[in-house]
Design a protein around this motif. Structure first.
Motif, PDB file in Angstrom:
ATOM      1  N   LEU A   1      38.293  37.933  27.561  1.00 29.38           N
ATOM      2  CA  LEU A   1      38.822  36.651  28.032  1.00 29.38           C
ATOM      3  C   LEU A   1      38.176  35.477  27.301  1.00 29.38           C
ATOM      4  O   LEU A   1      37.574  34.591  27.905  1.00 29.38           O
ATOM      5  CB  LEU A   1      38.591  36.550  29.543  1.00 29.38           C
ATOM      6  N   GLY A   2      38.290  35.498  25.996  1.00 34.54           N
ATOM      7  CA  GLY A   2      37.658  34.457  25.210  1.00 34.54           C
ATOM      8  C   GLY A   2      38.204  33.078  25.517  1.00 34.54           C
ATOM      9  O   GLY A   2      37.509  32.070  25.382  1.00 34.54           O
ATOM     10  N   SER A   3      39.467  33.007  25.939  1.00 43.04           N
ATOM     11  CA  SER A   3      40.063  31.691  26.191  1.00 43.04           C
ATOM     12  C   SER A   3      40.048  31.337  27.668  1.00 43.04           C
ATOM     13  O   SER A   3      40.675  30.384  28.090  1.00 43.04           O
ATOM     14  CB  SER A   3      41.513  31.693  25.680  1.00 43.04           C
ATOM     15  N   GLY A   4      39.325  32.112  28.438  1.00 42.29           N
ATOM     16  CA  GLY A   4      39.239  31.776  29.861  1.00 42.29           C
ATOM     17  C   GLY A   4      40.024  32.745  30.700  1.00 42.29           C
ATOM     18  O   GLY A   4      41.190  32.975  30.459  1.00 42.29           O
ATOM     19  N   GLY A   5      39.411  33.312  31.706  1.00 45.03           N
ATOM     20  CA  GLY A   5      40.131  34.235  32.570  1.00 45.03           C
ATOM     21  C   GLY A   5      39.223  34.742  33.655  1.00 45.03           C
ATOM     22  O   GLY A   5      38.057  34.374  33.729  1.00 45.03           O
ATOM     23  N   LEU A   6      39.748  35.616  34.487  1.00 48.18           N
ATOM     24  CA  LEU A   6      39.019  36.134  35.636  1.00 48.18           C
ATOM     25  C   LEU A   6      39.032  37.647  35.601  1.00 48.18           C
ATOM     26  O   LEU A   6      40.078  38.259  35.436  1.00 48.18           O
ATOM     27  CB  LEU A   6      39.677  35.650  36.936  1.00 48.18           C
ATOM     28  N   VAL A   7      37.882  38.271  35.710  1.00 51.18           N
ATOM     29  CA  VAL A   7      37.788  39.724  35.760  1.00 51.18           C
ATOM     30  C   VAL A   7      36.927  40.092  36.958  1.00 51.18           C
ATOM     31  O   VAL A   7      35.845  39.554  37.143  1.00 51.18           O
ATOM     32  CB  VAL A   7      37.152  40.299  34.480  1.00 51.18           C
ATOM     33  N   LEU A   8      37.421  41.001  37.783  1.00 51.68           N
ATOM     34  CA  LEU A   8      36.669  41.452  38.951  1.00 51.68           C
ATOM     35  C   LEU A   8      36.507  42.951  38.891  1.00 51.68           C
ATOM     36  O   LEU A   8      37.394  43.668  38.460  1.00 51.68           O
ATOM     37  CB  LEU A   8      37.415  41.097  40.244  1.00 51.68           C
ATOM     38  N   GLY A   9      35.369  43.474  39.334  1.00 55.12           N
ATOM     39  CA  GLY A   9      35.138  44.912  39.329  1.00 55.12           C
ATOM     40  C   GLY A   9      34.562  45.376  40.641  1.00 55.12           C
ATOM     41  O   GLY A   9      34.071  44.585  41.438  1.00 55.12           O
ATOM     42  N   LEU A  10      34.583  46.671  40.840  1.00 53.00           N
ATOM     43  CA  LEU A  10      34.125  47.231  42.107  1.00 53.00           C
ATOM     44  C   LEU A  10      33.571  48.611  41.868  1.00 53.00           C
ATOM     45  O   LEU A  10      34.212  49.442  41.231  1.00 53.00           O
ATOM     46  CB  LEU A  10      35.306  47.327  43.076  1.00 53.00           C
ATOM     47  N   TYR A  11      32.351  48.859  42.346  1.00 53.01           N
ATOM     48  CA  TYR A  11      31.806  50.209  42.311  1.00 53.01           C
ATOM     49  C   TYR A  11      32.315  50.944  43.546  1.00 53.01           C
ATOM     50  O   TYR A  11      31.893  50.694  44.661  1.00 53.01           O
ATOM     51  CB  TYR A  11      30.277  50.175  42.355  1.00 53.01           C
ATOM     52  N   LEU A  12      33.227  51.900  43.343  1.00 55.56           N
ATOM     53  CA  LEU A  12      33.813  52.580  44.483  1.00 55.56           C
ATOM     54  C   LEU A  12      32.855  53.555  45.143  1.00 55.56           C
ATOM     55  O   LEU A  12      33.060  53.967  46.268  1.00 55.56           O
ATOM     56  CB  LEU A  12      35.079  53.326  44.041  1.00 55.56           C
ATOM     57  N   ASN A  13      31.796  53.972  44.422  1.00 56.28           N
ATOM     58  CA  ASN A  13      30.882  54.917  45.040  1.00 56.28           C
ATOM     59  C   ASN A  13      29.903  54.226  45.980  1.00 56.28           C
ATOM     60  O   ASN A  13      29.035  54.861  46.541  1.00 56.28           O
ATOM     61  CB  ASN A  13      30.121  55.701  43.969  1.00 56.28           C
ATOM     62  N   ASP A  14      30.037  52.937  46.170  1.00 59.70           N
ATOM     63  CA  ASP A  14      29.209  52.209  47.133  1.00 59.70           C
ATOM     64  C   ASP A  14      30.014  51.034  47.649  1.00 59.70           C
ATOM     65  O   ASP A  14      29.681  49.869  47.447  1.00 59.70           O
ATOM     66  CB  ASP A  14      27.915  51.745  46.476  1.00 59.70           C
ATOM     67  N   ALA A  15      31.116  51.388  48.330  1.00 58.56           N
ATOM     68  CA  ALA A  15      32.064  50.357  48.742  1.00 58.56           C
ATOM     69  C   ALA A  15      31.431  49.327  49.664  1.00 58.56           C
ATOM     70  O   ALA A  15      31.792  48.154  49.633  1.00 58.56           O
ATOM     71  CB  ALA A  15      33.263  51.010  49.421  1.00 58.56           C
TER      72      ALA A  15
ATOM     73  N   ARG B   1      40.026  45.262  49.749  1.00 54.09           N
ATOM     74  CA  ARG B   1      38.925  44.303  49.659  1.00 54.09           C
ATOM     75  C   ARG B   1      38.833  43.694  48.258  1.00 54.09           C
ATOM     76  O   ARG B   1      38.543  42.509  48.105  1.00 54.09           O
ATOM     77  CB  ARG B   1      37.603  44.990  50.033  1.00 54.09           C
ATOM     78  N   LEU B   2      39.078  44.516  47.246  1.00 53.25           N
ATOM     79  CA  LEU B   2      39.015  44.008  45.874  1.00 53.25           C
ATOM     80  C   LEU B   2      40.089  42.956  45.640  1.00 53.25           C
ATOM     81  O   LEU B   2      39.814  41.888  45.078  1.00 53.25           O
ATOM     82  CB  LEU B   2      39.194  45.170  44.894  1.00 53.25           C
ATOM     83  N   GLY B   3      41.308  43.228  46.071  1.00 51.29           N
ATOM     84  CA  GLY B   3      42.379  42.251  45.920  1.00 51.29           C
ATOM     85  C   GLY B   3      42.111  40.991  46.708  1.00 51.29           C
ATOM     86  O   GLY B   3      42.366  39.871  46.232  1.00 51.29           O
ATOM     87  N   ALA B   4      41.586  41.158  47.915  1.00 48.03           N
ATOM     88  CA  ALA B   4      41.313  39.991  48.762  1.00 48.03           C
ATOM     89  C   ALA B   4      40.197  39.130  48.174  1.00 48.03           C
ATOM     90  O   ALA B   4      40.223  37.894  48.287  1.00 48.03           O
ATOM     91  CB  ALA B   4      40.935  40.444  50.169  1.00 48.03           C
ATOM     92  N   THR B   5      39.203  39.762  47.552  1.00 44.33           N
ATOM     93  CA  THR B   5      38.119  38.997  46.931  1.00 44.33           C
ATOM     94  C   THR B   5      38.646  38.157  45.780  1.00 44.33           C
ATOM     95  O   THR B   5      38.289  36.971  45.628  1.00 44.33           O
ATOM     96  CB  THR B   5      37.016  39.950  46.433  1.00 44.33           C
TER      97      THR B   5
END
Length: 743
Positions: free
Chosen positions: A18-32, A123-127
């Motif tokens: 996202l060099g020009s700007g953007g949003l990235v979200l991640g989630l460790y599913l093994n520790d929800a 939860r990931l989508g809501a965050t």
């Protein structure tokens, strides 16, 4: 139609930086519970634990981490993200994630993909939605609770101003991740996407023949391989005419692979590598191998049957459940019934035969595989060939059917072993004969049953002696018999926990046949045995089959238990689907002429509560036609994708009927006799039920999967209907072994 992008993980990371700007979200599913959601500032490196990315052009990219084997998970799990994200589904692009521990579990089996990911993905989508909403609020200088996200925009209610996600992505990427307690999930009544009928994201590519599947993989300079294994399981290569094979047109190499003793791993064999699949297949026809077939060459299905009949006269070697005094209860019963049920080994018979492309280069191994369990495949390669895990990259392709077969990884380790000898990428392709004769089969089995009812027609005694199949394995330094997948009978299986007098015992029968998970393991045959025999007992008692089952279930809410199948059994949910299917089918309200009838069955499988009614017509000459099947399912509080859910139920009915009617594998001299569909028929369109009615009951329970639960009740419902129509009981599979003609 959403566009699905086929890409490698490295390419995805490169293309979505996202060099020009953007949003990235991640989630460790093994520790929800400690979900690690990371916001990325403009120009920073993409973090590989991301499931959601939003570009400043408004493109929303969602990672689909589970293998797609036809169950629709590549569409439904991204729908969960998109719902809570409040995104326009037409803005979504879906990328198949390769094997990466950051994604958590990536196995597709046991109908677990939905229940193990659903809440995490909400939860990931809501965050992500919360961050976008906060970005809009700060831009306008208003409280966040005055703003709402909808259809890829954030709207300020008081002024009706709105900002697109594209315009908010850069600012949202700079915001701190909100505390988990502040994240509010939507109320299901506000869902716009979940519960709707959404077409599969790959549908257009599938019907137009676009390359999606493992067998479609093409790489520059790629070679093609076949692998000949001993027709007797566990056999070894003594010699082969390798020089003659190497001299054939188009052949680049031929060599022996010693393999291991693991029936579900790398079996010994001869590899042929060529410039085309045709050249490899043609050369194989001229391959001559002398085999050491081993002790398994004496095994046969007829021999197993005789052994089972002999073992049935003895006490079982393993007692799975013992309550009360079954013999005394049978002796005092007003009526008793005895029956022997049996079913053969069968193949998964997925339309896409097993295949894998492997490239061994500079000490690294890259794999492209239609696998249900990529981590297991990687581990098998590590343990068999000694390649470090960090040196293996595994790309997950779409699978042309799985049904449990691709939970095994023998085809992956075969390709990897061949690739180590080849200075180019190489694709291993199995023939249909390989697929049928070297499957990891659904285990056969023999059930010897006794049951008794009292003068009031109540079931008072149940005895099941199950003779099952087992392989000899080493465990803790000892040689033991281990029943095949789905071939171990839990004492908690219905009706074991419901009766005061119950004996369930098991005797393993040693064999060298490799066995593996097969759609709804265990339940796929146990339901047919149990609910067919329950129907026999209801008839002996002179009771209506529905009334008899409801009485047997009782009124308790939960019946406790232990083990995988022994999870607490919610009687209320099962009674509800049973009553609903009876009402939907008009149970007891129709007068069928001779040759027509209805049957009912239910089963709890893979967290789903399912009941089915089948209506059939059987001609005097014994020709069966299933006229109608009504299915009622309780799989929790929410249907994710209604189109996909209906498809899974309808597919289960058709697959269940086909499995009931036709497939069987004969074993002679330690080898599978059948080699292709001419000897192993599948259900044809003309034999499918013209009416399959699918209904769902919502319950206040966690959402679960649907790839398997609707399969098990079909066979007993049809067989019970056959009895109602003809007076003939079906106690042996496949159905083609029973003469259904009547006068």
């Amino acid at each position: 139609m959403n566009k699905t992008v086929g890409t490698t993980r490295r390419a995805f990371l490169r293309n979505t930086a996202l060099g020009s700007g953007g949003l990235v979200l991640g989630l460790y599913l093994n520790d929800a519970a400690q979900a690690a959601v990371a916001a990325q500032s403009p120009g920073s490196t993409f973090k590989p634990n991301a499931f959601i990315s939003i570009s400043d052009q408004g493109v929303v990219t969602l990672i689909s981490k589970q293998p797609e084997i036809g169950q629709g998970i590549k569409t439904s799990l991204p729908m969960v993200l998109a719902e809570e994200l409040s995104v326009n589904w037409q803005d979504v692009r879906i990328v198949q994630g390769d094997l990466d521990p950051i994604y958590g579990s990536q196995s597709a089996g046991g109908s677990t993909s939905t229940p193990t990911n659903y809440q995490d993905f909400l939860r990931l989508g809501a965050t992500a939605r919360t961050l976008l909403t906060q970005a809009a609020a700060e831009t306008w200088g208003v409280p966040a609770d005055e703003c709402a996200a909808e259809n890829s925009f954030v709207v300020h209610a008081k002024t009706q101003r709105k900002l697109s996600y594209a315009s908010l992505a850069a600012k949202a990427a700079t915001l701190p991740v909100p505390a988990a307690a502040t994240i509010k999930l939507k109320s299901p009544k506000d869902y716009k996407l979940l519960g709707q009928r959404i077409g599969g994201v790959d549908n257009e590519a599938v019907v137009t023949g676009k390359p999606l599947f493992g067998i479609d993989i093409k790489l520059p300079g790629m070679l093609y391989a076949v692998y000949e294994k001993c027709p007797v399981f566990g056999g070894k290569v003594v010699s082969a005419n390798l020089a003659a094979i190497k001299a054939l047109p188009g052949v680049t190499d031929a060599f022996v692979i010693d393999g291991t003793a693991n029936l579900n791993g790398l079996m010994p064999g001869v590899a042929i590598v060529a410039e085309s699949t045709w050249a490899a297949f043609s050369a194989r026809k001229q391959l001559k191998v002398q085999w050491d077939e081993g002790a398994a060459a004496t095994q046969s299905w007829d021999g197993f049957t005789r052994q089972a009949e002999s073992l049935a006269k003895q006490a079982g070697t393993q007692v799975q459940r013992k309550d009360g005094d079954v013999n005394a209860a049978l002796a005092s019963a007003a009526k008793t019934v005895e029956a022997a049920y049996s079913y053969p080994f069968i193949s998964h018979a997925s339309m896409e035969p097993q295949n894998c492309t492997a490239w061994w280069k500079d000490g690294r191994l890259e794999l492209w595989a239609p696998t249900q369990n990529p981590a297991s495949g990687q581990n098998l390669v590590v343990n068999t060939l000694g390649i470090p895990k960090e040196k293996i990259t595994l790309h997950i392709t779409r699978s042309g059917g799985g049904f449990g077969r691709r939970l095994s990884s023998d085809f992956i380790v075969e390709a990897a072993a061949i690739a180590q000898r080849v200075a180019a990428p190489v694709k291993l392709t199995w023939t249909r004969e390989d697929d049928l004769r070297h499957d990891h089969f659904r285990a056969g089995g023999f059930h010897f049953l006794r049951g008794g009812v009292d003068a009031q027609g109540r079931l008072t005694a149940w005895h099941n002696h199950f003779v099952t199949f087992a392989n000899r394995v080493m465990r803790d330094g000892k040689s033991v018999l281990q029943p095949g997948s789905g071939a171990n009978l839990s004492g908690d299986e219905f009706p074991g926990r419901w009766l005061a007098n119950c004996l369930i015992e098991q005797t393993p029968l040693e064999c060298n046949i490799p066995m593996g998970p097969w759609r709804a393991p265990g339940s796929n045959v146990f339901a047919w045995v149990f609910h067919s025999f329950i129907d026999e007992l209801a008839h002996a008692a002179g009771r209506d089959p529905l009334e008899f089952r409801l009485e047997l279930l009782g009124e308790r809410d939960l019946v406790p238990g232990t083990g995988e199948r022994g999870t607490p059994y919610n009687v209320g949910r099962m009674r509800a689907v049973l009553k609903e299917v009876a009402a939907r089918a008009g149970w007891g309200s129709k007068k069928f002429p001779r040759g027509q009838g209805a049957g009912i069955a239910f089963h709890f499988s893979h967290r789903g509560y399912i009941a089915e009614v089948a209506e059939v017509t059987v001609s005097k000459s014994g020709q069966l036609k299933v006229d109608r099947v009504v299915v009622v399912s309780d799989i929790g509080s929410q249907i994710v994708n209604l189109s996909g859910a209906e498809n899974q139920v309808e597919g289960s009915v058709i697959d269940g009927l086909g499995t009931l009617m036709h497939p069987e594998l004969d074993i002679q001299r330690g080898r599978i006799v059948q080699g292709n569909f001419g000897e192993y028929p599948l259900l044809r369109i003309a034999d499918t039920p013209p009416r399959i009615e699918v209904h769902f009951l919502r319950s206040d329970q966690p959402v679960t999967g649907l790839g398997e639960p609707a399969f098990p009740p079909l066979a007993p419902a049809v067989c019970n209907a056959i009895f109602a129509a003809t007076g003939k009981r079906v106690r042996q599979l496949p159905l083609s072994r029973t003469d259904l003609s009547w006068r």
